[in-house]
Motif scaffolding. Structure first.
Motif, short mmCIF file in Angstrom:
data_model
loop_
_atom_site.label_atom_id
_atom_site.label_comp_id
_atom_site.label_asym_id
_atom_site.label_seq_id
_atom_site.Cartn_x
_atom_site.Cartn_y
_atom_site.Cartn_z
N LYS A 1 57.88 -4.36 -0.67
CA LYS A 1 58.18 -4.66 -1.94
C LYS A 1 57.55 -6.56 -2.06
CE LYS A 1 61.08 -1.59 -3.88
NZ LYS A 1 62.09 -0.85 -4.40
N ARG A 2 58.24 -7.12 -1.43
CA ARG A 2 57.55 -8.51 -1.52
C ARG A 2 56.91 -9.27 0.44
NH1 ARG A 2 60.67 -11.71 -4.93
NH2 ARG A 2 61.44 -10.39 -6.53
N LEU A 3 55.68 -9.08 -0.07
CA LEU A 3 54.87 -9.67 1.07
C LEU A 3 55.20 -10.93 0.96
CD1 LEU A 3 51.36 -8.31 0.25
CD2 LEU A 3 53.43 -7.33 1.63
N LEU A 4 55.57 -11.99 2.66
CA LEU A 4 55.66 -13.23 2.49
C LEU A 4 54.26 -13.66 2.89
CD1 LEU A 4 57.99 -15.19 3.00
CD2 LEU A 4 58.44 -14.70 5.72
N ALA A 5 53.95 -15.02 2.53
CA ALA A 5 52.53 -15.25 1.73
C ALA A 5 52.46 -16.63 3.71
CB ALA A 5 52.43 -16.38 1.10
N ASP A 6 51.66 -16.27 4.53
CA ASP A 6 51.54 -16.95 5.66
C ASP A 6 51.98 -16.01 6.62
OD1 ASP A 6 50.18 -18.24 7.29
OD2 ASP A 6 51.39 -20.19 7.08
N SER A 7 52.19 -14.88 6.84
CA SER A 7 52.57 -14.18 7.56
C SER A 7 52.14 -12.34 8.16
CB SER A 7 54.25 -13.98 7.27
OG SER A 7 53.93 -12.69 6.53
N VAL A 8 52.20 -11.94 8.94
CA VAL A 8 51.66 -10.78 9.40
C VAL A 8 52.72 -9.78 8.54
CG1 VAL A 8 50.78 -9.18 11.28
CG2 VAL A 8 50.61 -11.57 11.49
N GLU A 9 52.53 -8.95 8.09
CA GLU A 9 53.21 -7.89 7.21
C GLU A 9 52.75 -6.69 8.31
OE1 GLU A 9 55.67 -7.77 5.56
OE2 GLU A 9 55.78 -9.91 4.48
N SER A 10 53.65 -5.46 7.75
CA SER A 10 53.20 -4.50 8.74
C SER A 10 53.35 -3.10 7.67
CB SER A 10 54.03 -3.65 10.01
OG SER A 10 54.19 -2.25 10.16
N VAL A 11 52.22 -2.27 7.28
CA VAL A 11 52.32 -1.33 6.58
C VAL A 11 52.17 0.28 6.84
CG1 VAL A 11 51.34 -2.95 4.51
CG2 VAL A 11 50.00 -1.44 5.70
N CYS A 12 52.86 1.08 7.06
CA CYS A 12 52.47 2.55 7.94
C CYS A 12 52.00 3.60 6.55
CB CYS A 12 54.01 3.00 8.38
SG CYS A 12 54.97 1.18 9.25
N LEU A 13 50.85 4.58 7.13
CA LEU A 13 50.50 5.28 6.34
C LEU A 13 51.14 7.03 7.04
CD1 LEU A 13 49.30 6.91 4.20
CD2 LEU A 13 47.55 6.47 5.89
N SER A 14 51.49 7.51 6.52
CA SER A 14 51.71 9.25 7.34
C SER A 14 50.83 10.53 6.67
CB SER A 14 53.92 9.63 7.25
OG SER A 14 54.30 8.74 8.16
N LEU A 15 50.35 11.62 7.23
CA LEU A 15 49.24 11.99 6.50
C LEU A 15 49.78 13.63 6.59
CD1 LEU A 15 46.20 10.36 7.50
CD2 LEU A 15 47.41 10.12 5.59
N HIS A 16 49.81 14.75 6.18
CA HIS A 16 50.79 16.23 6.12
C HIS A 16 49.45 16.84 5.76
CE1 HIS A 16 53.29 19.23 6.44
NE2 HIS A 16 52.96 19.57 5.11
N ASN A 17 49.28 18.05 7.20
CA ASN A 17 48.44 18.70 6.50
C ASN A 17 46.62 18.02 6.45
OD1 ASN A 17 50.37 21.16 7.17
ND2 ASN A 17 50.27 21.19 4.83
N VAL A 18 46.99 17.09 7.58
CA VAL A 18 44.98 16.46 7.52
C VAL A 18 45.00 16.43 9.32
CG1 VAL A 18 43.41 14.99 7.12
CG2 VAL A 18 45.84 15.83 5.67
N GLN B 1 56.24 -13.70 -1.42
CA GLN B 1 57.50 -14.77 -1.36
C GLN B 1 57.25 -15.59 -0.19
OE1 GLN B 1 60.98 -13.48 -0.28
NE2 GLN B 1 61.90 -14.67 0.47
N HIS B 2 56.92 -16.95 -0.42
CA HIS B 2 56.59 -17.93 0.57
C HIS B 2 57.95 -18.21 0.50
CE1 HIS B 2 53.04 -18.75 -2.39
NE2 HIS B 2 53.87 -18.46 -3.53
N ASP B 3 57.58 -19.08 2.46
CA ASP B 3 58.49 -19.29 3.17
C ASP B 3 59.65 -19.96 2.42
OD1 ASP B 3 59.57 -18.81 5.91
OD2 ASP B 3 57.82 -20.51 6.85
N SER B 4 60.50 -19.58 2.89
CA SER B 4 62.19 -20.05 1.89
C SER B 4 63.32 -20.40 3.77
CB SER B 4 63.22 -18.43 0.88
OG SER B 4 62.74 -18.27 2.30
#
Length: 217
Positions: free
Chosen positions: A39-56, A127-130
């Protein structure tokens, strides 16, 4: 499937959707997906997002964008092809930015499924690096004339230490008289150690005030 987080629990936003389609006479199956991101992305960083597919079973061409709230200008972008339509996590490089809100845009298309396109937009915060500074003393209470030993450690949100020089450390009495000050102190793996001598005269009752790196602690 939850995204990888950096040393602390972060809230996640989850988007999911299912659509029915006829697979065999008299039977229905559902295509669907689950998309999970912070929900909160950290600026100047590498985030991870995940996708799962069903019946494709088709390869999925995935694009994930972080867009300005009021325009389609991209703050961050990543794309990836998921073979056999199973699921995957993608790295999203979030650059330094002054923005605190954005839109996370997910787009997925399939080579031979013209009737099934994923297009989802959710609002996220940036969010900026706290940093958090810890100060530890060798005693909880001191008597006049004793030596005070203390150390300072500043860590980022992912709990890695800040190893740069500490620009300023100071201690003030309860009456706001500066008792000691150190400038441009080097650290060892982020940790800096200090000491100062208390006066033999009893100090005014109250708590001392500590400051580090230009801010009061």
């Amino acid at each position: 499937m939850a995204p990888v987080v950096r040393g602390a629990i972060k809230g996640t936003l989850t988007t999911s959707k299912a659509t029915s389609r006829r697979h065999r006479p008299g039977r229905m199956s559902c295509r669907g997906f689950i998309f999970t991101a912070p929900k909160r992305l950290l600026a100047d960083s590498v985030e991870s997002v995940c996708l799962s597919l069903h019946n494709v079973t088709e390869p999925a061409h995935v694009k994930v964008s972080v867009l300005h709230v009021d325009s389609d200008e991209k703050i961050a972008f990543t794309e990836h092809t998921i073979p056999q339509g199973v699921g995957s996590c993608l790295e999203l490089v979030v650059p330094p930015t002054l923005h605190t809100r954005a839109r996370l845009h997910l787009q997925v298309r399939f080579d031979h499924l013209a009737d099934y396109v994923i297009n989802s937009v959710k609002e996220v915060h940036i969010q900026h690096d706290s940093q958090v500074t810890f100060i530890q003393t060798d005693k909880p209470v001191y008597k006049p004339g004793q030596e005070v030993l203390f150390r300072v450690l500043t860590v980022r949100q992912d709990l890695t230490p800040v190893t740069e020089q500490i620009s300023k450390v100071w201690i003030e009495s309860p009456s706001e008289v500066r008792l000691a000050q150190w400038l441009n102190t080097s650290t060892e793996l982020g940790l800096a150690q200090f000491s100062f001598q208390l006066s033999h005269e009893p100090m005014q009752v109250g708590d001392s005030r500590w400051g580090c790196g230009g801010r009061e602690i």
